[in-house]
Design an enzyme around this catalytic site. Structure first.
Site, short mmCIF file in Angstrom:
data_model
loop_
_atom_site.label_atom_id
_atom_site.label_comp_id
_atom_site.label_asym_id
_atom_site.label_seq_id
_atom_site.Cartn_x
_atom_site.Cartn_y
_atom_site.Cartn_z
N PHE A 93 0.83 -1.20 0.00
CA PHE A 93 0.00 0.00 0.00
C PHE A 93 0.87 1.25 0.00
O PHE A 93 1.82 1.36 0.78
CB PHE A 93 -0.91 -0.01 1.23
CG PHE A 93 -1.59 1.30 1.51
CD1 PHE A 93 -2.52 1.82 0.62
CD2 PHE A 93 -1.31 2.02 2.66
CE1 PHE A 93 -3.15 3.03 0.86
CE2 PHE A 93 -1.94 3.23 2.92
CZ PHE A 93 -2.86 3.74 2.02
N SER A 94 0.58 2.20 -0.87
CA SER A 94 1.24 3.50 -0.95
C SER A 94 2.75 3.35 -1.07
O SER A 94 3.23 2.91 -2.10
CB SER A 94 0.83 4.35 0.25
OG SER A 94 1.14 5.71 0.02
N SER A 95 3.53 3.65 -0.04
CA SER A 95 4.97 3.44 -0.14
C SER A 95 5.28 1.99 -0.44
O SER A 95 6.19 1.68 -1.22
CB SER A 95 5.65 3.87 1.17
OG SER A 95 7.04 3.60 1.12
#
Length: 452
Positions: free
Chosen positions: A155-157
């Site tokens: 998720f995300s990073s």
């Protein structure tokens, strides 16, 4: 609804927008289990100086697949383990999950994965990617992990690192599923500005100069209301990876798996993109992880349930010769290989359904080893690995549309050498079909005939 924000150029500006969103990831916690998350102290080369947390389910498969699952900035591996469904799916299917703990900081954010340094953007360059590959090698060596079934998600990073690993280590990772991410190289100079698909693809190719092997498949997810990493990032990921795979930027199919979801498939399944209507920067939601696991083919890695020793009366399998016409019926289910709603759209995924003799269940075996239906549509595999989707597609003579119909009832793909398989030993209406390693189970045996 909040207005979308444009993702700024450069690592500092982009990561600064990720402020404190990631620690509160809202997802369904897995159910109770006996196995626990374990920190591994010495797993090998670790230039990123990051931690390894490992989840090995009690029912681990003899040759388990390996999933690397990565948290976002300000997050922790232990929280990502608790708050996502990957560990509970590992319990169900027997694969192993690695949860790396990131430690990089940028613009006040902590625990981010390195996806911007020169070391992280090159094969063998160092930093977090090399550390994560060491974790994979540890599982291969210590737990008999299957190096042909290594996948990444996050998720995300963690989504950014997922794409980073696919680009820098295509020889290790077979597919990835980034949730709310960006294309590879977006955080390096000159940032996330618009590029052509060719330019995006060149970033990936330049990450491992001279590499000529297979490229990993990509399933990217993004919410339309994401005000941290703009929804436009999803199309950039699509542009990049369709170019890497050499397939059209026009989807071969567009479907809605459930309300508010739009799924686009590119090529023969090399790239998939999920648009989640009105979702913000908080993926994956409950029920999404299982789609990634199916995309990877990890939903068939459990140890088979022992079958009592019985000598059955062999089920006669009709001899099929070119020109044959009729239903293809599953031995385990008694249901037929079916084209949903008689659709003729390329990419329509096949299913099991009650046999009724309709044209969407009548198949013809040609002298070219094609299984044709509904005129000029062929039984087509959207890949060559375990879990590859079975669909219909306009007949074009490719080996992914050629099949060996064997006397033992198996139907084997000429290109892959894998069997036509009812997923998860399913017998119900709607059970999806896939490729899987031939093992002799009745969910891989078929009879031909009836309603010719």
């Amino acid at each position: 609804m909040r207005r979308h924000q444009t993702v700024p150029i450069g690592v500092g500006a982009v990561i600064a927008t990720v402020i404190a969103v990631l620690a509160g990831l809202v997802v369904q916690a897995p159910g109770a289990r006996a196995a626990t998350l374990t920190q591994i102290g010495n797993f090998g080369t670790n230039p990123g100086n990051i931690q390894m947390h490992l989840y090995v389910p009690d029912n681990v498969a003899p040759r388990p697949g390996i999933l690397v699952a990565m948290h976002g900035c300000n997050g922790r591996a232990t929280d990502f383990y608790q708050q996502t469904e990957f560990a509970s799916l590992a319990d169900r299917y027997g694969f192993i999950v690695i949860y790396p703990q990131a430690n990089k900081s940028a613009n006040g954010l902590s625990n981010c994965f390195d996806v911007w340094s020169n070391e992280a953007l090159q094969h063998g360059g160092g930093s977090d990617p090399v550390s994560i590959v060491s974790m994979v090698n540890y599982v291969v060596q210590r737990h008999s992990g299957d190096p042909a079934q290594v996948f990444a998600t996050g998720f995300s990073s963690g989504a950014m690192e997922t794409v980073n690993l696919l680009a820098t280590y295509p020889d290790v990772f077979k597919a990835g599923a980034p949730f709310s991410g960006v294309p590879f190289g977006c955080l390096g100079p000159p940032g996330c500005n618009d590029r052509t698909p060719q330019q995006w693809g060149d970033l990936v190719r330049n990450a491992y100069p001279g590499y000529t092997g297979a490229r990993p498949r990509l399933m990217a997810w993004h919410g339309t209301a994401d005000d941290v990493l703009n929804f436009s990032m999803l199309q950039k990921e699509v542009d990049q990876w369709t170019n890497v795979h050499g397939v059209s930027q026009t989807p071969t199919s567009t479907t809605s798996p459930q309300s508010g979801w739009t799924r686009r498939v590119y090529g023969s399944g090399q790239v998939e993109a999920y648009t989640i209507d009105r979702a913000g920067h908080n993926l994956p939601h409950p029920g999404m992880a299982v789609h990634a696991i199916r995309f990877f083919g990890l939903d068939r890695t459990t140890t088979p349930t022992p079958t009592p020793t019985v000598t059955p009366t062999p089920t006669p399998t009709p001899t099929v010769t070119p020109g044959g016409n009729g239903e293809i019926r599953g031995v385990a289910s008694g249901r037929c290989l079916d084209v949903p709603n008689s659709s003729t759209a390329d990419g329509t995924q096949l299913q099991l359904w009650d046999c009724h003799g309709g044209g969407n269940q009548r198949w013809s075996l040609t002298s070219a080893q094609e299984l044709r239906i509904l005129g000029n549509k062929c039984l087509d595999s959207a890949g060559t690995g375990n879990g590859a989707r079975i669909q219909i597609y306009a007949c074009h003579g490719g080996n992914n549309q050629k099949w060996r119909v064997n006397p033992d009832g198996t139907i084997v793909g000429v290109q892959s050498g894998l069997c036509l398989d009812a997923a998860n030993n399913g017998v119900a209406n709607g059970t999806r079909l896939q490729l899987y390693s031939c093992h002799g189970g009745n969910n891989q045996r078929w009879t031909w005939g009836g309603n010719a």
